[in-house]
Design an enzyme around this catalytic site. Structure first.
Site, short mmCIF file in Angstrom:
data_model
loop_
_atom_site.label_atom_id
_atom_site.label_comp_id
_atom_site.label_asym_id
_atom_site.label_seq_id
_atom_site.Cartn_x
_atom_site.Cartn_y
_atom_site.Cartn_z
N LYS A 164 1.14 -1.50 -0.15
CA LYS A 164 -0.29 0.04 0.19
C LYS A 164 0.92 0.99 0.14
CE LYS A 164 -1.79 2.95 3.12
NZ LYS A 164 -1.84 4.18 2.00
N GLU A 216 11.27 1.71 9.63
CA GLU A 216 12.01 1.71 9.48
C GLU A 216 10.89 3.76 9.62
OE1 GLU A 216 15.12 2.21 8.81
OE2 GLU A 216 14.84 0.38 7.45
N CYS A 249 14.12 11.00 6.36
CA CYS A 249 13.85 10.43 7.83
C CYS A 249 15.51 9.89 8.15
CB CYS A 249 13.33 10.00 8.03
SG CYS A 249 13.57 8.36 7.23
N GLU A 275 11.30 15.74 14.71
CA GLU A 275 11.30 15.98 13.30
C GLU A 275 10.85 16.90 13.10
OE1 GLU A 275 10.21 12.42 11.72
OE2 GLU A 275 12.46 12.08 10.31
P1 ADP Z 1 3.84 9.83 6.82
O1 ADP Z 1 4.07 11.49 7.10
O2 ADP Z 1 5.39 9.96 6.24
O3 ADP Z 1 3.21 10.48 5.26
P2 ADP Z 1 2.55 8.22 8.32
O4 ADP Z 1 3.24 7.25 8.99
O5 ADP Z 1 1.75 8.92 8.69
O6 ADP Z 1 3.89 8.78 7.75
O7 ADP Z 1 2.56 7.25 6.64
C1 ADP Z 1 3.36 6.22 6.48
C2 ADP Z 1 2.49 5.32 5.87
O8 ADP Z 1 1.51 4.90 6.77
C3 ADP Z 1 1.14 5.95 4.53
O9 ADP Z 1 1.07 4.67 3.42
C4 ADP Z 1 -0.12 6.17 5.27
O10 ADP Z 1 -1.01 5.80 4.67
C5 ADP Z 1 0.17 4.91 6.37
N1 ADP Z 1 -0.80 4.80 7.43
C6 ADP Z 1 -0.96 5.30 8.25
N2 ADP Z 1 -1.29 4.92 9.37
C7 ADP Z 1 -1.78 4.11 9.29
C8 ADP Z 1 -2.48 3.64 10.03
N3 ADP Z 1 -3.26 3.47 10.96
N4 ADP Z 1 -2.57 1.90 10.21
C9 ADP Z 1 -1.42 1.99 8.34
N5 ADP Z 1 -1.33 2.49 8.09
C10 ADP Z 1 -1.09 3.36 8.14
#
Ligand code: ADP
Length: 480
Positions: A178, A253, A287, A384
């Site tokens: 995803k 990561e 990161c 960050e």
């Molecule tokens: P960023 O700030 O880099 O977007 P996130 O951790 O919010 O970091 O998102 C990174 C990835 O994780 C994205 O693909 C986001 O859609 C997904 N994501 C965010 N929240 C969830 C969750 N609760 N469960 C699974 N995937 C998630």
């Protein structure tokens, strides 16, 4: 547009490109212009479950495909990336914003990961260990973990998948991925590229839509044996918690808060160049970006002067335009977060030495910014930044710099500039980080294990360790 070949507005599930069951879609915008580039399906749990079934069904045959046949597919995947490097780079810039040279570089690095893991899989050796007595052999073998769930962020929408898809496919795992909603096309392109390379149907499945629904279905399904995630520490922690119910392997990561130490004996030009590359690459949205620049008192003023001069030359604009070195930030939330860091630093006595505000280009463009007089009380000392803001702290003694560098929950990457070999070894031993760049601001490479300690994550990507993480170790005791 030349990249329309890879502008997939459907998802790849069980070898078929398909929309969401609901027919719902999500708009994807170009952060440099605000234009909608296209839509992607808003898939959820039901589609994810079908993708997992496809991956699970495809696993036995893929895992037992003759090694060289499988690795030939990886070589074809590598070639498909490189043959389409310019097109894929353009697509990446249009959806993510980074300058075209960085985007094309990302595609090449992604291809490099595929090549590395195709090479490394030939050396995924087990071992035979001497037994304590006669009549027994201790045989240790390696096996693919099974279906791997992959969740990736928007800052490196192509290469973050390369680091996961590469080792997974090389050892015979199947994939349900995803990509981030802000940058789904570079992720979906992996589906098209894997098809072009000839991977069997169901081996690679790619879904877009609600993170919670898709992520939730991946985490809940016992058939998914490993989850690999790149993103925020907050979401990573949630995924680790969710993984407990089915005891999945996890690779995480997560966030960083990289210290960048410049000692009095550093090569000033090199240190400034390294700081710029580390801090401003991808508009500060990596990161491993330098988050806190600690400069020793004797070189501090010269460093700041030179940094200001060089950073002031940086061209900010649409990543597709010639010579642009810094594109827009991903969205306005990211801009506001940087503004909060600046306001906090100003209120605590920091000085804006350069930039400090939104850029004249509008949208989410932000000026490359330097704050001097930074202190540990300021918010960016703990959090960050993820933007083009470089805070410069002054220090006197090595032990103070190391203590401040380690004063964080994170432990991903750190950097230090010095010519003193004894100090380099002390830094190696004392910096609590998974990665250390000595006299270099850019250290990511396919051959090395990328990954953090503390709350920056679990597991490694790249190196031989990056392959290990996709295999189970099996011990067979053979008596005779
Ligand atoms: P960023 O700030 O880099 O977007 P996130 O951790 O919010 O970091 O998102 C990174 C990835 O994780 C994205 O693909 C986001 O859609 C997904 N994501 C965010 N929240 C969830 C969750 N609760 N469960 C699974 N995937 C998630």
């Amino acid at each position: 547009m030349s990249y329309s070949k890879y502008l997939k507005d459907t998802n790849l599930i069980a070898g078929v490109w398909t929309g969401a069951d609901s027919g719902k879609t999500i708009d994807v915008t170009n952060p440099a212009t605000g234009d909608v580039i296209g839509t992607v399906p808003a898939c959820g749990a039901a589609e994810t479950e079908r993708a997992i079934t496809a991956a699970s069904d495809a696993f036995p045959a893929f895992a037992t495909m003759p090694l060289m046949e499988r690795l030939d597919l990886l070589w074809k995947l590598h070639d498909a990336l490189m043959d389409n490097r310019d097109t894929l780079g353009e697509l990446l810039t249009v959806e993510q914003g980074k300058p075209l040279f960085e985007a094309k570089g990302e595609i090449a690095i992604g291809a490099g990961y595929i090549r590395w893991f195709a090479e490394e899989a030939r050396r995924a050796k087990g071992e035979i260990v001497p037994a304590p007595g006669n009549g027994r052999r201790i045989v240790v073998t390696k096996h693919p973990v099974g279906v791997v769930g992959m969740i990736t962020p928007w800052n490196f929408p192509s290469s973050m998948l390369a680091r996961k898809i590469g080792p997974a496919l090389a050892v015979g795992c199947t994939v349900v991925a995803k990509p981030a909603t802000a940058t789904p096309y570079s992720g979906l392109a992996w589906g098209a590229l894997c098809e072009e390379a000839g991977f069997p149907k169901g081996v690679v499945n790619i879904l877009t839509g609600s993170a919670r629904d898709i992520g939730g279905a991946i985490m809940a399904d016992a058939r998914v044996r490993k989850v690999t995630f790149t993103g925020s520490t907050e979401v990573g922690k949630e995924l680790i918690r969710q993984s407990a119910d089915t005891v999945k392997k996890v690779s995480m990561e997560l966030g960083g808060n990289a210290p960048f130490l410049v000692f009095d004996d550093a090569d000033l030009d090199k240190a400034v160049q390294g700081a710029i590359v580390s801090k401003f690459r991808n508009a500060g949205q990596t990161c491993v970006c330098a988050n806190r620049i600690y400069v020793q008192a004797g070189i501090h003023d010269a460093f700041v002067e030179k940094l200001k001069t060089e950073v002031a030359k940086m061209k900010v604009g649409n990543g597709l335009d010639e010579d642009v070195e810094q594109g827009p930030m991903i969205d306005m939330d990211a801009v506001e977060k940087v503004e909060e860091f600046i306001a906090d630093a100003k209120s605590k006595g920091g000085t804006i030495a350069l930039g400090g505000g939104r850029h004249g280009n509008g949208q989410s463009f932000f000026e490359p910014t330097i704050v001097t007089g930074a202190t540990q009380a300021m918010k960016f000392a703990k959090e960050e930044i993820f933007g083009p803001l470089a805070p410069v702290f002054k220090f006197e003694h090595d032990k103070d710099a190391i203590a401040m560098a380690n004063d964080t929950d994170f432990g991903l990457c750190s950097y230090a500039y010095t010519r003193d070999l004894g100090r380099v070894w002390r830094l190696n031993e004392q910096l609590q980080y998974g990665m250390i760049g000595i006299n270099s601001g850019l250290i990511t490479t396919v051959e090395a294990p990328f990954g953090g300690v503390k709350e920056s994550g679990l597991g490694k990507e790249g190196g031989s360790q990056g392959l290990e993480d996709y295999m189970d170790t099996k011990y067979t005791a053979m008596d005779f």
